[in-house]
Design a protein around this motif. Structure first.
Motif, PDB file in Angstrom:
ATOM      1  N   TYR A   1       0.855  -1.183   0.000  1.00 43.36           N
ATOM      2  CA  TYR A   1       0.000   0.000   0.000  1.00 43.36           C
ATOM      3  C   TYR A   1       0.894   1.236   0.000  1.00 43.36           C
ATOM      4  CZ  TYR A   1      -3.230  -3.466   1.913  1.00 43.36           C
ATOM      5  OH  TYR A   1      -3.981  -4.583   2.117  1.00 43.36           O
ATOM      6  N   ALA A   2       0.600   2.184  -0.877  1.00 41.98           N
ATOM      7  CA  ALA A   2       1.344   3.437  -0.915  1.00 41.98           C
ATOM      8  C   ALA A   2       0.474   4.528  -0.307  1.00 41.98           C
ATOM      9  CB  ALA A   2       1.720   3.794  -2.345  1.00 41.98           C
ATOM     10  N   THR A   3       0.986   5.166   0.733  1.00 40.22           N
ATOM     11  CA  THR A   3       0.317   6.321   1.321  1.00 40.22           C
ATOM     12  C   THR A   3       1.153   7.546   0.981  1.00 40.22           C
ATOM     13  OG1 THR A   3       1.480   6.205   3.437  1.00 40.22           O
ATOM     14  CG2 THR A   3      -0.542   4.890   3.223  1.00 40.22           C
ATOM     15  N   GLU A   4       0.743   8.706   1.447  1.00 42.28           N
ATOM     16  CA  GLU A   4       1.511   9.920   1.148  1.00 42.28           C
ATOM     17  C   GLU A   4       2.851   9.931   1.866  1.00 42.28           C
ATOM     18  OE1 GLU A   4      -0.765  13.420   1.858  1.00 42.28           O
ATOM     19  OE2 GLU A   4      -2.394  12.761   0.555  1.00 42.28           O
ATOM     20  N   GLN A   5       2.911   9.331   3.043  1.00 41.63           N
ATOM     21  CA  GLN A   5       4.132   9.393   3.845  1.00 41.63           C
ATOM     22  C   GLN A   5       5.016   8.155   3.740  1.00 41.63           C
ATOM     23  OE1 GLN A   5       1.045   9.511   5.439  1.00 41.63           O
ATOM     24  NE2 GLN A   5       0.789  11.711   5.602  1.00 41.63           N
ATOM     25  N   GLN A   6       4.409   7.001   3.507  1.00 46.14           N
ATOM     26  CA  GLN A   6       5.210   5.779   3.552  1.00 46.14           C
ATOM     27  C   GLN A   6       4.611   4.674   2.689  1.00 46.14           C
ATOM     28  OE1 GLN A   6       5.367   4.790   7.686  1.00 46.14           O
ATOM     29  NE2 GLN A   6       3.169   4.799   7.954  1.00 46.14           N
ATOM     30  N   LEU A   7       5.410   3.650   2.515  1.00 42.11           N
ATOM     31  CA  LEU A   7       4.999   2.457   1.781  1.00 42.11           C
ATOM     32  C   LEU A   7       4.764   1.367   2.824  1.00 42.11           C
ATOM     33  CD1 LEU A   7       4.722   1.295  -1.115  1.00 42.11           C
ATOM     34  CD2 LEU A   7       7.089   0.548  -0.909  1.00 42.11           C
ATOM     35  N   LEU A   8       3.569   0.803   2.836  1.00 42.04           N
ATOM     36  CA  LEU A   8       3.222  -0.215   3.816  1.00 42.04           C
ATOM     37  C   LEU A   8       3.183  -1.574   3.138  1.00 42.04           C
ATOM     38  CD1 LEU A   8       0.307   1.690   5.554  1.00 42.04           C
ATOM     39  CD2 LEU A   8       2.683   1.536   6.294  1.00 42.04           C
TER      40      LEU A   8
ATOM     41  N   GLN B   1       1.773 -12.386   8.894  1.00 42.46           N
ATOM     42  CA  GLN B   1       0.790 -11.441   9.438  1.00 42.46           C
ATOM     43  C   GLN B   1       1.472 -10.227  10.085  1.00 42.46           C
ATOM     44  OE1 GLN B   1      -2.784 -11.965   9.176  1.00 42.46           O
ATOM     45  NE2 GLN B   1      -1.919 -13.348   7.663  1.00 42.46           N
ATOM     46  N   GLN B   2       2.544  -9.733   9.454  1.00 41.64           N
ATOM     47  CA  GLN B   2       3.276  -8.579   9.972  1.00 41.64           C
ATOM     48  C   GLN B   2       3.190  -7.419   8.986  1.00 41.64           C
ATOM     49  OE1 GLN B   2       7.208 -10.269  10.538  1.00 41.64           O
ATOM     50  NE2 GLN B   2       6.870 -10.349  12.744  1.00 41.64           N
ATOM     51  N   TRP B   3       3.188  -6.202   9.535  1.00 37.03           N
ATOM     52  CA  TRP B   3       3.198  -4.972   8.755  1.00 37.03           C
ATOM     53  C   TRP B   3       4.580  -4.348   8.823  1.00 37.03           C
ATOM     54  CZ3 TRP B   3      -0.600  -2.909   5.791  1.00 37.03           C
ATOM     55  CH2 TRP B   3      -1.896  -3.432   5.933  1.00 37.03           C
ATOM     56  N   LEU B   4       5.078  -3.897   7.677  1.00 39.72           N
ATOM     57  CA  LEU B   4       6.329  -3.158   7.613  1.00 39.72           C
ATOM     58  C   LEU B   4       6.053  -1.780   7.021  1.00 39.72           C
ATOM     59  CD1 LEU B   4       8.829  -5.778   6.129  1.00 39.72           C
ATOM     60  CD2 LEU B   4       8.600  -5.067   8.492  1.00 39.72           C
ATOM     61  N   ALA B   5       6.737  -0.775   7.541  1.00 41.08           N
ATOM     62  CA  ALA B   5       6.648   0.575   6.993  1.00 41.08           C
ATOM     63  C   ALA B   5       7.995   0.922   6.373  1.00 41.08           C
ATOM     64  CB  ALA B   5       6.302   1.574   8.092  1.00 41.08           C
ATOM     65  N   LEU B   6       7.984   1.279   5.085  1.00 39.47           N
ATOM     66  CA  LEU B   6       9.185   1.650   4.359  1.00 39.47           C
ATOM     67  C   LEU B   6       9.046   3.100   3.917  1.00 39.47           C
ATOM     68  CD1 LEU B   6       8.726  -1.548   3.794  1.00 39.47           C
ATOM     69  CD2 LEU B   6      10.397  -1.198   2.025  1.00 39.47           C
ATOM     70  N   PRO B   7      10.149   3.757   3.610  1.00 37.44           N
ATOM     71  CA  PRO B   7      10.049   5.116   3.065  1.00 37.44           C
ATOM     72  C   PRO B   7       9.310   5.091   1.724  1.00 37.44           C
ATOM     73  CG  PRO B   7      12.327   4.572   3.638  1.00 37.44           C
ATOM     74  CD  PRO B   7      11.523   3.331   3.792  1.00 37.44           C
ATOM     75  N   ILE B   8       8.524   6.117   1.449  1.00 37.22           N
ATOM     76  CA  ILE B   8       7.726   6.173   0.219  1.00 37.22           C
ATOM     77  C   ILE B   8       8.622   6.149  -1.017  1.00 37.22           C
ATOM     78  CG2 ILE B   8       7.552   8.684   0.177  1.00 37.22           C
ATOM     79  CD1 ILE B   8       4.827   6.137  -0.856  1.00 37.22           C
ATOM     80  N   GLU B   9       9.871   6.583  -0.886  1.00 43.44           N
ATOM     81  CA  GLU B   9      10.801   6.584  -2.024  1.00 43.44           C
ATOM     82  C   GLU B   9      11.067   5.170  -2.535  1.00 43.44           C
ATOM     83  OE1 GLU B   9      11.613   8.104   0.992  1.00 43.44           O
ATOM     84  OE2 GLU B   9      11.054  10.109   0.316  1.00 43.44           O
ATOM     85  N   MET B  10      10.848   4.167  -1.695  1.00 43.83           N
ATOM     86  CA  MET B  10      11.074   2.778  -2.095  1.00 43.83           C
ATOM     87  C   MET B  10      10.070   2.318  -3.145  1.00 43.83           C
ATOM     88  SD  MET B  10      13.753   1.642  -0.722  1.00 43.83           S
ATOM     89  CE  MET B  10      13.544  -0.025  -1.278  1.00 43.83           C
ATOM     90  N   TYR B  11       8.933   2.975  -3.251  1.00 42.54           N
ATOM     91  CA  TYR B  11       7.919   2.571  -4.222  1.00 42.54           C
ATOM     92  C   TYR B  11       8.492   2.575  -5.637  1.00 42.54           C
ATOM     93  CZ  TYR B  11       3.507   2.141  -6.678  1.00 42.54           C
ATOM     94  OH  TYR B  11       2.503   1.698  -7.491  1.00 42.54           O
ATOM     95  N   GLY B  12       9.214   3.639  -5.989  1.00 41.57           N
ATOM     96  CA  GLY B  12       9.802   3.745  -7.321  1.00 41.57           C
ATOM     97  C   GLY B  12      10.874   2.704  -7.583  1.00 41.57           C
TER      98      GLY B  12
END
Length: 166
Positions: free
Chosen positions: A131-138, A145-156
């Motif tokens: 999932y891409a949000t404005e602040q981060q990539l989830l 069953q774990q959630w990770l938060a990555l910097p949104i720059e990783m999406y590209g």
């Protein structure tokens, strides 16, 4: 100085060397034990998307794009991305890590990108929802069953624009 015969000094040297080896062994076990690694992971709460030694065989994005390992190179179908760009994308998947989230975020789950990775030696494929949000990539790992938060720059890096070009 202590007067010992030649064989007596040899025995002293042998016992000192054995003691030194035992000391190094104990220090090494305390430093590199799996328990110490677990403590470090939970202390930093950073987790890699893929394990360090896991080998990706295929990566499927929304059952639209399929990336396959062919010996040491990669092939994408449809062939919208190739060469160095494809290598960089797969390296990003292999090396990306994020912060472990303790609670599930409030997001609209219908906007997920479904990613399936076949890992060598694993009986089940790794199922991820991204999932891409404005602040981060989830990233939600369905297997653990774990959630990770990555910097949104990783999406590209994980999903280059070329990958979805027709």
């Amino acid at each position: 100085m202590i007067k010992l015969s030649k064989s007596g000094w040899n025995n002293v040297i042998i016992f000192v060397v054995m003691g030194f080896i035992l000391l190094i062994n104990v220090v090494n076990k305390n430093t590199y034990s799996p328990d110490a690694e677990q403590v470090d992971i939970h202390a930093n709460q950073a987790l890699a998307i893929l394990g360090e030694n896991q080998v990706v065989l295929t990566l499927s994005i929304e059952n639209v794009v399929l990336v396959e390992r062919i010996a040491r190179t990669w092939r994408a179908r449809p062939a919208s991305i190739a060469g160095q760009a494809l290598e960089q994308m797969m390296m990003s998947w292999q090396q990306s890590s994020g912060e472990l989230m303790m609670q599930a975020p409030e997001i609209d789950r219908q906007f997920a990108l479904n990613v399936t990775l076949d890992i060598a030696g694993q009986p089940q494929p790794l199922q991820l929802n991204v999932y891409a949000t404005e602040q981060q990539l989830l990233v939600f790992n369905q297997n653990t069953q774990q959630w990770l938060a990555l910097p949104i720059e990783m999406y590209g890096q994980l999903f280059p624009q070329e990958i979805f070009a027709n």
